[in-house]
Structures are given as C-alpha cells and as structure tokens.
Design a protein around this motif. Structure first.
Motif, mmCIF file in Angstrom:
data_model
loop_
_atom_site.group_PDB
_atom_site.id
_atom_site.type_symbol
_atom_site.label_atom_id
_atom_site.label_comp_id
_atom_site.label_asym_id
_atom_site.label_seq_id
_atom_site.Cartn_x
_atom_site.Cartn_y
_atom_site.Cartn_z
ATOM 1 N N GLY A 200 39.601 35.008 40.525
ATOM 2 C CA GLY A 200 40.050 35.967 39.532
ATOM 3 C C GLY A 200 39.369 35.752 38.202
ATOM 4 N N ALA A 201 39.936 36.410 37.202
ATOM 5 C CA ALA A 201 39.233 36.516 35.938
ATOM 6 C C ALA A 201 39.352 35.286 35.044
ATOM 7 C CB ALA A 201 39.731 37.752 35.214
ATOM 8 N N LYS A 206 45.996 31.519 35.202
ATOM 9 C CA LYS A 206 46.338 30.834 36.442
ATOM 10 C C LYS A 206 46.653 29.353 36.253
ATOM 11 C CE LYS A 206 45.316 34.620 38.737
ATOM 12 N NZ LYS A 206 44.332 35.132 39.646
ATOM 13 N N GLY A 224 35.570 32.985 41.610
ATOM 14 C CA GLY A 224 35.783 33.969 40.542
ATOM 15 C C GLY A 224 35.249 33.465 39.205
ATOM 16 N N ALA A 225 35.581 34.222 38.159
ATOM 17 C CA ALA A 225 35.077 33.859 36.832
ATOM 18 C C ALA A 225 35.668 32.535 36.358
ATOM 19 C CB ALA A 225 35.404 34.971 35.839
ATOM 20 N N TYR A 228 33.566 29.287 35.954
ATOM 21 C CA TYR A 228 32.625 28.985 34.860
ATOM 22 C C TYR A 228 33.233 28.108 33.776
ATOM 23 C CZ TYR A 228 30.631 32.659 37.610
ATOM 24 O OH TYR A 228 30.208 33.391 38.693
ATOM 25 N N GLY A 294 27.337 34.961 35.807
ATOM 26 C CA GLY A 294 27.741 34.826 37.204
ATOM 27 C C GLY A 294 28.728 35.929 37.554
ATOM 28 N N ASN A 318 44.692 33.550 46.001
ATOM 29 C CA ASN A 318 44.984 34.431 44.869
ATOM 30 C C ASN A 318 43.761 34.545 43.963
ATOM 31 O OD1 ASN A 318 45.813 34.538 41.804
ATOM 32 N ND2 ASN A 318 47.272 35.735 42.951
ATOM 33 N N GLY A 319 43.320 35.749 43.748
ATOM 34 C CA GLY A 319 42.208 36.005 42.822
ATOM 35 C C GLY A 319 40.886 36.190 43.546
ATOM 36 N N PRO A 320 40.239 37.349 43.341
ATOM 37 C CA PRO A 320 38.966 37.642 44.005
ATOM 38 C C PRO A 320 37.864 36.645 43.631
ATOM 39 C CG PRO A 320 39.834 39.587 42.877
ATOM 40 C CD PRO A 320 40.703 38.454 42.482
ATOM 41 N N GLY A 322 34.701 37.325 43.183
ATOM 42 C CA GLY A 322 33.693 37.904 42.300
ATOM 43 C C GLY A 322 34.127 39.279 41.855
ATOM 44 N N VAL A 323 33.212 39.997 41.211
ATOM 45 C CA VAL A 323 33.530 41.340 40.748
ATOM 46 C C VAL A 323 33.457 42.292 41.944
ATOM 47 C CG1 VAL A 323 32.952 43.140 39.058
ATOM 48 C CG2 VAL A 323 32.585 40.744 38.482
ATOM 49 N N GLU A 325 34.864 44.916 42.610
ATOM 50 C CA GLU A 325 34.882 46.356 42.323
ATOM 51 C C GLU A 325 33.470 46.938 42.454
ATOM 52 O OE1 GLU A 325 36.206 43.994 40.377
ATOM 53 O OE2 GLU A 325 38.197 44.590 39.656
ATOM 54 N N GLY A 352 49.012 38.853 46.355
ATOM 55 C CA GLY A 352 49.176 40.065 45.557
ATOM 56 C C GLY A 352 48.104 40.382 44.529
ATOM 57 N N ASP A 354 45.119 41.955 42.339
ATOM 58 C CA ASP A 354 43.783 42.451 42.671
ATOM 59 C C ASP A 354 43.261 41.868 43.971
ATOM 60 O OD1 ASP A 354 43.048 44.077 40.273
ATOM 61 O OD2 ASP A 354 43.517 42.196 39.277
ATOM 62 N N SER A 355 43.671 40.651 44.300
ATOM 63 C CA SER A 355 43.188 40.053 45.552
ATOM 64 C C SER A 355 43.698 40.849 46.750
ATOM 65 C CB SER A 355 43.622 38.589 45.693
ATOM 66 O OG SER A 355 44.362 38.150 44.612
#
Ligand code: ADP
Ligand code: MG
Length: 403
Positions: A200-201, A206, A224-225, A228, A294, A318-320, A322-323, A325, A352, A354-355
């Motif tokens: 996720g972002a 988190k 995810g982000a 970084y 990234g 939980n949490g994608p 990468g992007v 979308e 739940g 976005d993931s």
C-alpha cells in the motif's frame, strides 16, 4: 465465540438487521451491487425462518441538506427487491409514524427497509455519534438485532452499538460471522507458519498493523510504496519514490525489533513519471536512480516472496504491491494474487480496501479463502483492536448445556 443468527429463534419476530448497503452510486444509479448480493444469505435465512425483517443501512455521508437526496436508499430497496424476487417496502424515514406503522403492518417473511441511517447525522450526527435516544428508539421497533455490517464495525454508531445496548438479543449475520472467523481467527489464533504481506501507500497508515503482525506472524513481507521508507532507513537512495521521511527512524526501529521477520523487496520497477505509459525498468532495490520512482515490485521479489510463502498455513495480505491502477505496474500485485491462489493448504485472507479491490479487478475474487468486505474495519481488526460493532454482539454461552 459470538452468537450468530442460527443461535436464535426468529419465527414471527421483528428482526432488525444492520446491513452494509453502502454501494457506489452515480447519478442515482448503483454502479456495483456486490454489497447487496453479499447480504442476501443472511436476509434469505431470516425470511425462511418466518421473521419480519427490518433493514437498516447507511449510504455515504450526510452533512448537508443536499446529501439527503443524493444518498437516499430508495434505489437500493428497488435493487434488493429485484435480487430477492419479492417486495421490499421502502420507508422514506428513519423514525416516526411512517416507520412505526410500516413495522406494525408486517407479516412474517415481509421486508421493510428504512431510509439511510445517516439522515440522522444532519442534525447533530446522531447516528455516527451513537446518540443514546436514537439507538433506543430503533431497538424499540424490534425483538432481535442481527448485525451483519462489518464495514462499520470499527465505529460505535446508533445503528450498531446503540441498538445492541437497548435490545435483549444481538447476534452476528453470516457475513459478520465470516469476518470474525477469518480475520479474527488469523489475529487471535493463526495456524503457523503465518505469513503477512503488507503493502500500500504509506507506512504511517499501517504502523499499528505492522507492529501487531510482527509479534504474531512468522514472516512479514513488505511491498508497495511503504518499502521505500524502509529502504531509506537502510541508507539506500530512493530517488523520487513515495517515501515518508518522518517515519524513517520508525522503520529502522521496526527492522531491529522484527529480528529478521521483516522481508523487503529485492528489486523494484522504476519510472521517471507517475503515469500509465511511463517508460520503466527493473533495478535492484538499493540502486534506484535519483531521478526515478519505484512503482511496483520486480520479478526477483516475487521469487523471494514465493519461497517465503512455501508451506504457509495462514496468509494475510493488506495493501497492493504497486500502483495496480496502472496495468503496467500491476504485475507485482497480480503476481502475489497468483502466488496465493496457487498456495495449497493455506487459509488466504485479504484485508479489504484497495487490496480487495485489486484482487477482484484482477479476477481473483474466488481464489482466496476470504476477501474482507471492510477497509478501515479490517485494518483495525488486524491491528488487534476490539471493534465495537463486534464487541456488542452477544457471546455464546459456554455452560455446555445450551447449544
Ligand atoms: P489498502 O486500501 O489495501 O489498505 P492502501 O490504501 O494502503 O491499501 O494503498 C493503496 C494504494 O497504494 C494504491 O492506490 C496504490 O496505487 C498505492 N501504491 C502501491 N504501491 C505504490 C508505489 N510504489 N508508489 C505509489 N503508490 C503506490
Ligand atoms: Mg486504501
């Protein structure tokens, strides 16, 4: 253990049912009926038991007069009637004579749906702030309360905790039961090896989940982000990647505390711009060019994650990664979906938000043991918090004599 709708007698009773019909709408038209479909088993069961079913739900937010018309549940009642193949009596009010008359006139197997519970927010946030009079009023309309709205379980509102505090019997519906079984089960008593995947972002969103899961899981895979911020804490160049400088120290502390449990990505897909068709390349995590960001995990990371997941018995994600979308940067998220879909003998749970949307968008809707219906609620549940909307459900008797 919480009581469920199967533990109580419903015949001829007025059953108040809090469902989550907070569906996406555009210009008064429902764009995705999934939440209504998900509520059907509980509603149908109650009808089969000859209950009189009174449905309550929120829809969007109601802050000003203009939100009333926009967020009426009338189209949802119509859709529900269509899906059930039976009449749903929609009452365009949340209290008062109209409501009371409609409930009084009900026969077994009838359905009444009240207007959006958040209409009560217009005047002092009565629903959202759990106004004691409102919960008491709604409770007075029925005999049994079924809470099946997991998505709002992390907040005490009049339509969950308020009703439960003023009625004799509160039980979970089937959807709620499933969330408690899988997310609650993973947090309280996971079958090991237990692997958590967190993406996720933002790390800041988190923090509590990571802190909670490093004490419970055997491995925590980061993507995810959020990765970084962790890289930066290791002294890596992160280029123009999303990174939370205020949380670099925190990430460093977590890595120390986790004692090797935290696994970071090996490679990353980078691009100069945040755009659907940006030119991209895969680089090692420690070698992100200073003018690039990234946007996804790379193939070596997927291989690494695959190894880490071997033999896992419980996986929570939980949490994608990468992007997702942007199709071009959805490979990591897709790859994780595939890894989990192919994992044999493991309970796989998506927490739940976005993931869940990503997994469904990528076509993996039926490939997981459980995809949570709640975003914020599932996150707080994974943090190990007590959710008021679950807490207010009656406990099962453990005397050994009751069933
Ligand atoms: P969830 O709702 O599943 O908890 P989040 O809300 O934390 O997930 O994060 C989802 C967002 O994270 C997505 O919109 C996705 O585009 C974004 N994201 C994932 N990886 C990156 C990345 N490398 N750079 C920027 N945004 C990312
Ligand atoms: Mg989100």
């Amino acid at each position: 253990m919480k009581k469920t709708i199967k533990d109580v007698e419903l015949k001829n009773k007025v059953v108040l049912m809090r469902v989550d019909f907070n569906v996406p709408m555009k210009d008064g038209v429902i764009t995705d009926s999934n939440r209504i479909i998900q509520a059907l088993p509980t509603i149908k069961y109650a009808l089969e038991q000859d209950a009189k079913v009174v449905l309550l739900s929120h829809l969007g937010r109601v802050k000003e007069e203009a939100d009333l018309k926009k967020n009426t549940l009338a189209p949802v009642a119509k859709k529900l009637a269509e899906l059930l193949g039976q009449d749903v009596k929609f009452v365009p009010a949340t209290r008062g004579e109209l409501v009371e008359e409609a409930v009084k006139a009900m026969q077994p197997k009838d359905i009444v749906m009240l207007e959006n519970t958040r209409y009560e927010d217009l005047d002092g946030k009565k629903e959202s702030k759990n106004d004691p009079e409102l919960g008491k009023y709604w409770a007075s309309l029925g005999e049994v309360f079924v809470n099946d709205a997991f998505g709002t379980a992390h907040r005490a509102a009049a339509s969950n905790v308020g009703i439960a505090s003023n009625i004799e019997t509160t039980v979970a519906g089937f959807l709620m039961e499933k969330e408690i079984k899988f997310i609650g089960g993973a947090v309280d008593d996971p079958v090991h090896p237990f692997v958590a995947i967190l993406g996720g972002a933002k790390v800041s969103d988190k923090i509590s989940v990571i802190e909670s899961l490093i004490t419970k899981a055997d491995k925590v895979l980061i993507c995810g982000a959020m990765a970084y911020t962790f890289y930066k804490s290791l002294g890596y160049e992160v280029g123009t990647s999303k990174c939370e400088d205020d949380f670099v120290e925190f990430a460093k502390g977590l890595l120390e505390k986790a004692n090797g449990k935290i696994v970071l990505p090996l490679d990353t897909v980078v691009a100069k711009e945040f755009s659907e068709d940006a030119d991209s390349e895969v680089v090692e995590s420690s070698k992100i060019p200073s003018d690039k960001m990234g946007l996804d995990i790379g193939p070596k990371t997927l291989e690494l994650f695959k190894k880490q997941l071997e033999g896992a018995k419980t996986v929570v994600w939980n949490g994608p990664a990468g992007v997702f979308e942007f199709d071009k940067f959805a490979k990591g998220t897709n790859g994780i979906c595939k890894l989990l879909a192919e994992l044999k003998g493991a309970v796989t749970i998506i927490g739940g938000g976005d993931s869940a949307a990503a997994a469904i968008k990528l076509g993996y809707e039926d490939k997981f043991t459980h995809i949570s219906t709640g975003g914020g609620a599932s996150l707080e549940y994974l943090e190990g918090k007590v959710l008021p909307g679950i807490d207010c459900i009656d406990d099962k008797c453990t005397c050994g004599h009751c069933h």
